[in-house]
Motif scaffolding. Structure first.
Motif, PDB file in Angstrom:
ATOM      1  N   LYS A  88       0.839  -1.199   0.000  1.00  0.00           N
ATOM      2  CA  LYS A  88       0.000   0.000   0.000  1.00  0.00           C
ATOM      3  C   LYS A  88       0.873   1.248   0.000  1.00  0.00           C
ATOM      4  N   ALA A  89       0.494   2.217  -0.817  1.00  0.00           N
ATOM      5  CA  ALA A  89       1.309   3.428  -0.962  1.00  0.00           C
ATOM      6  C   ALA A  89       1.432   4.197   0.348  1.00  0.00           C
ATOM      7  N   GLY A  90       0.393   4.204   1.153  1.00  0.00           N
ATOM      8  CA  GLY A  90       0.422   4.996   2.380  1.00  0.00           C
ATOM      9  C   GLY A  90       0.904   4.235   3.596  1.00  0.00           C
ATOM     10  N   ASP A  91       1.314   2.986   3.426  1.00  0.00           N
ATOM     11  CA  ASP A  91       1.740   2.177   4.573  1.00  0.00           C
ATOM     12  C   ASP A  91       3.178   2.504   4.919  1.00  0.00           C
ATOM     13  N   ARG A  92       3.397   3.107   6.085  1.00  0.00           N
ATOM     14  CA  ARG A  92       4.742   3.512   6.499  1.00  0.00           C
ATOM     15  C   ARG A  92       5.246   2.717   7.700  1.00  0.00           C
ATOM     16  N   VAL A  93       4.524   1.677   8.099  1.00  0.00           N
ATOM     17  CA  VAL A  93       4.935   0.848   9.235  1.00  0.00           C
ATOM     18  C   VAL A  93       5.268  -0.540   8.720  1.00  0.00           C
ATOM     19  N   LYS A  94       6.470  -0.981   8.981  1.00  0.00           N
ATOM     20  CA  LYS A  94       6.907  -2.300   8.526  1.00  0.00           C
ATOM     21  C   LYS A  94       7.448  -3.099   9.707  1.00  0.00           C
ATOM     22  N   THR A  95       6.819  -4.207  10.003  1.00  0.00           N
ATOM     23  CA  THR A  95       7.298  -5.120  11.037  1.00  0.00           C
ATOM     24  C   THR A  95       7.193  -6.546  10.508  1.00  0.00           C
ATOM     25  N   ASP A  96       7.832  -7.466  11.200  1.00  0.00           N
ATOM     26  CA  ASP A  96       7.759  -8.864  10.780  1.00  0.00           C
ATOM     27  C   ASP A  96       6.314  -9.378  10.818  1.00  0.00           C
ATOM     28  N   ARG A  97       5.582  -8.971  11.857  1.00  0.00           N
ATOM     29  CA  ARG A  97       4.196  -9.418  11.978  1.00  0.00           C
ATOM     30  C   ARG A  97       3.366  -8.927  10.804  1.00  0.00           C
ATOM     31  N   ARG A  98       3.516  -7.634  10.459  1.00  0.00           N
ATOM     32  CA  ARG A  98       2.752  -7.083   9.340  1.00  0.00           C
ATOM     33  C   ARG A  98       3.163  -7.720   8.015  1.00  0.00           C
ATOM     34  N   ASP A  99       4.457  -7.989   7.855  1.00  0.00           N
ATOM     35  CA  ASP A  99       4.911  -8.622   6.626  1.00  0.00           C
ATOM     36  C   ASP A  99       4.284  -9.998   6.459  1.00  0.00           C
ATOM     37  N   ALA A 100       4.239 -10.774   7.545  1.00  0.00           N
ATOM     38  CA  ALA A 100       3.641 -12.109   7.478  1.00  0.00           C
ATOM     39  C   ALA A 100       2.147 -12.017   7.164  1.00  0.00           C
ATOM     40  N   GLU A 101       1.456 -11.066   7.783  1.00  0.00           N
ATOM     41  CA  GLU A 101       0.025 -10.904   7.518  1.00  0.00           C
ATOM     42  C   GLU A 101      -0.226 -10.476   6.074  1.00  0.00           C
ATOM     43  N   ARG A 102       0.610  -9.583   5.570  1.00  0.00           N
ATOM     44  CA  ARG A 102       0.443  -9.140   4.179  1.00  0.00           C
ATOM     45  C   ARG A 102       0.667 -10.299   3.219  1.00  0.00           C
ATOM     46  N   LEU A 103       1.652 -11.139   3.486  1.00  0.00           N
ATOM     47  CA  LEU A 103       1.898 -12.298   2.634  1.00  0.00           C
ATOM     48  C   LEU A 103       0.697 -13.247   2.637  1.00  0.00           C
ATOM     49  N   ALA A 104       0.168 -13.526   3.833  1.00  0.00           N
ATOM     50  CA  ALA A 104      -0.973 -14.444   3.933  1.00  0.00           C
ATOM     51  C   ALA A 104      -2.186 -13.887   3.198  1.00  0.00           C
ATOM     52  N   ARG A 105      -2.444 -12.595   3.368  1.00  0.00           N
ATOM     53  CA  ARG A 105      -3.612 -11.973   2.730  1.00  0.00           C
ATOM     54  C   ARG A 105      -3.466 -11.955   1.201  1.00  0.00           C
ATOM     55  N   SER A 106      -2.293 -11.554   0.734  1.00  0.00           N
ATOM     56  CA  SER A 106      -2.072 -11.482  -0.712  1.00  0.00           C
ATOM     57  C   SER A 106      -2.020 -12.866  -1.344  1.00  0.00           C
ATOM     58  N   PHE A 107      -1.522 -13.839  -0.584  1.00  0.00           N
ATOM     59  CA  PHE A 107      -1.462 -15.206  -1.097  1.00  0.00           C
ATOM     60  C   PHE A 107      -2.865 -15.771  -1.304  1.00  0.00           C
ATOM     61  N   ARG A 108      -3.726 -15.480  -0.355  1.00  0.00           N
ATOM     62  CA  ARG A 108      -5.107 -15.958  -0.466  1.00  0.00           C
ATOM     63  C   ARG A 108      -5.818 -15.326  -1.660  1.00  0.00           C
ATOM     64  N   SER A 109      -5.538 -14.067  -1.931  1.00  0.00           N
ATOM     65  CA  SER A 109      -6.214 -13.372  -3.028  1.00  0.00           C
ATOM     66  C   SER A 109      -5.572 -13.640  -4.387  1.00  0.00           C
ATOM     67  N   GLY A 110      -4.449 -14.351  -4.406  1.00  0.00           N
ATOM     68  CA  GLY A 110      -3.794 -14.682  -5.668  1.00  0.00           C
ATOM     69  C   GLY A 110      -2.989 -13.560  -6.271  1.00  0.00           C
ATOM     70  N   ASP A 111      -2.522 -12.624  -5.442  1.00  0.00           N
ATOM     71  CA  ASP A 111      -1.791 -11.458  -5.940  1.00  0.00           C
ATOM     72  C   ASP A 111      -0.272 -11.627  -5.889  1.00  0.00           C
ATOM     73  N   LEU A 112       0.208 -12.810  -5.527  1.00  0.00           N
ATOM     74  CA  LEU A 112       1.653 -13.026  -5.406  1.00  0.00           C
ATOM     75  C   LEU A 112       2.189 -13.793  -6.613  1.00  0.00           C
ATOM     76  N   THR A 113       3.457 -13.551  -6.931  1.00  0.00           N
ATOM     77  CA  THR A 113       4.118 -14.221  -8.047  1.00  0.00           C
ATOM     78  C   THR A 113       5.207 -15.139  -7.505  1.00  0.00           C
ATOM     79  N   ALA A 114       5.111 -16.405  -7.818  1.00  0.00           N
ATOM     80  CA  ALA A 114       6.075 -17.378  -7.313  1.00  0.00           C
ATOM     81  C   ALA A 114       7.295 -17.448  -8.221  1.00  0.00           C
ATOM     82  N   VAL A 115       8.453 -17.732  -7.633  1.00  0.00           N
ATOM     83  CA  VAL A 115       9.675 -17.953  -8.400  1.00  0.00           C
ATOM     84  C   VAL A 115       9.871 -19.451  -8.588  1.00  0.00           C
ATOM     85  N   TRP A 116      10.697 -19.786  -9.552  1.00  0.00           N
ATOM     86  CA  TRP A 116      11.021 -21.188  -9.792  1.00  0.00           C
ATOM     87  C   TRP A 116      12.007 -21.669  -8.733  1.00  0.00           C
TER      88      TRP A 116
END
Length: 377
Positions: A88-116
């Motif tokens: 998010k453009a306005g998100d200025r807080v970054k922590t490990d907890r928030r990073d994990a939550e963002r990954l889980a949320r984006s993964f569920r919505s199909g917005d992530l790109t996997a590497v080989w």
């Protein structure tokens, strides 16, 4: 599946922050666990049946160890391209907890790109190839230190002497300084150059042995790629180590994008604006292909060395390689005639060369299918 739980993992050397996106919409943090196999196993057991879990984490310095741990537990896992994670453009807080939550949320919505994820053979070969690249960079730095030291004190090689030839080396060994401290500096710089040369020789021997013991399908692609002009043994090994299975790309343009050799674009409405290449791809692959592209400034020709490399290849592979020589040579001079700089021209030729690399790789892999599974980054 409605019962699938999506697990986001923010992985560090010692810890893993965990978050879960529930099927019904709740995203919650589960805290932090040690980055240890037993802790990971207990976490997955606590989250439920393995076939109802899907985990992801960002690619990074921790490699693919966690991926293989989860695979052994039967948990489907994807390694995510970190630069393509939505933020998010306005998100200025970054922590490990928030990073994990963002990954889980984006993964569920199909917005992530996997590497080989490379298999064991590819990862081992890639490590060795990159170790040699690091040794070559160290050798260049060591040579520059010695050359600049001699230049500072007015010591220049005789006219007509090629840098780092045998004659140049004998000249350096014959240079002497009156002050003991400067003589010690010269000897130290020279010993570093020797050490770098010996290190590269050891790594190249290890690389040759690694290719000999590599799986047969991998060796087949390495041999076939050498039918192309400018791609000898080392370049072919680097391409296969960095890309893996070439047929995992549905089209040649996807391989071009993977290398980061495509033009960036910022267009809107009637305005079309394109710039230089994105460089958001595999830099090792891009470097080796750009080096190979310089050879296409010469007229199409099959010399003795190239003929020897093509000797065992099929007519199909030879035809692709011959077509590449004509097309890329023509492309080189056509772009030069339009006023493009040589660097721009070679980059464009390298981008098209990737298409011929893809064509040869797909041809060989269809003849010898690989037991590899991966996704395009």
């Amino acid at each position: 599946m409605k019962s699938t739980r999506f697990v986001g993992l923010d992985v560090h050397a010692a810890t893993i922050a965990v978050a879960v996106a529930e099927p019904e919409g709740e995203v919650r943090s589960l805290g932090t666990i040690p980055n240890e196999p037993d802790a990971v196993r207990r976490l997955m057991k606590r989250l439920g049946p393995a076939d109802q879990l899907r985990a992801c984490y960002e690619a990074g310095p921790c490699g693919y160890t966690l991926y293989w741990q989860l695979a052994q537990l039967g948990v489907a896992c994807q390694v995510i391209a970190p630069t393509l994670v939505p933020v998010k453009a306005g998100d200025r807080v970054k922590t490990d907890r928030r990073d994990a939550e963002r990954l889980a949320r984006s993964f569920r919505s199909g917005d992530l790109t996997a590497v080989w994820v490379p298999d064991a053979a590819h990862e081992a070969l890639r490590d060795l190839v990159r170790a040699r690249e690091a040794a070559k960079r160290d050798q260049l730095r060591a040579r520059h230190r010695l050359q600049k030291f001699l230049l500072r004190h007015g010591r220049r090689a005789p006219a007509g002497t090629t840098a780092w030839s045998e004659k140049y080396r004998r000249w350096i060994e014959g240079v002497r300084f009156e002050h003991p401290a400067q003589e010690a500096t010269r000897l130290d710089y020279l010993s570093e150059v020797d050490h770098a040369r010996e290190r590269i020789a050891r790594l190249e021997q290890a690389l040759a042995r690694a290719v000999e013991t590599a799986p047969a399908p991998m060796r087949a692609v390495i041999d076939a790629l050498q039918a192309l002009r400018g791609i000898a043994h080392l370049a072919a090994v680097t391409i296969v180590a960095e890309v893996g299975q070439l047929s995992r790309f549905a089209r040649a343009r996807q391989l071009m994008g993977y290398s980061g050799a495509v033009a960036r674009e910022h267009s809107s409405g009637l305005r079309v604006r394109r710039g230089g290449i994105t460089k958001t791809g595999n830099a090792h692959l891009r470097r080796i292909v750009v080096e190979a592209a310089w050879t296409y400034r010469h007229r199409p020709k099959i010399g003795v060395t190239l003929h020897q490399r093509q000797r065992t290849q099929s007519d199909t592979v030879k035809a692709i390689a011959w077509k590449a020589q004509h097309r890329l040579h023509s492309r080189y001079y056509r772009l030069l005639g339009r006023g493009k700089s040589k660097q721009q021209v070679v980059t464009a030729v390298a981008r098209e060369l990737l298409g011929f690399i893809w064509a040869i790789g797909v041809t060989i892999e269809r003849e010898q299918p690989w037991l590899l599974k991966g996704q395009v980054a």
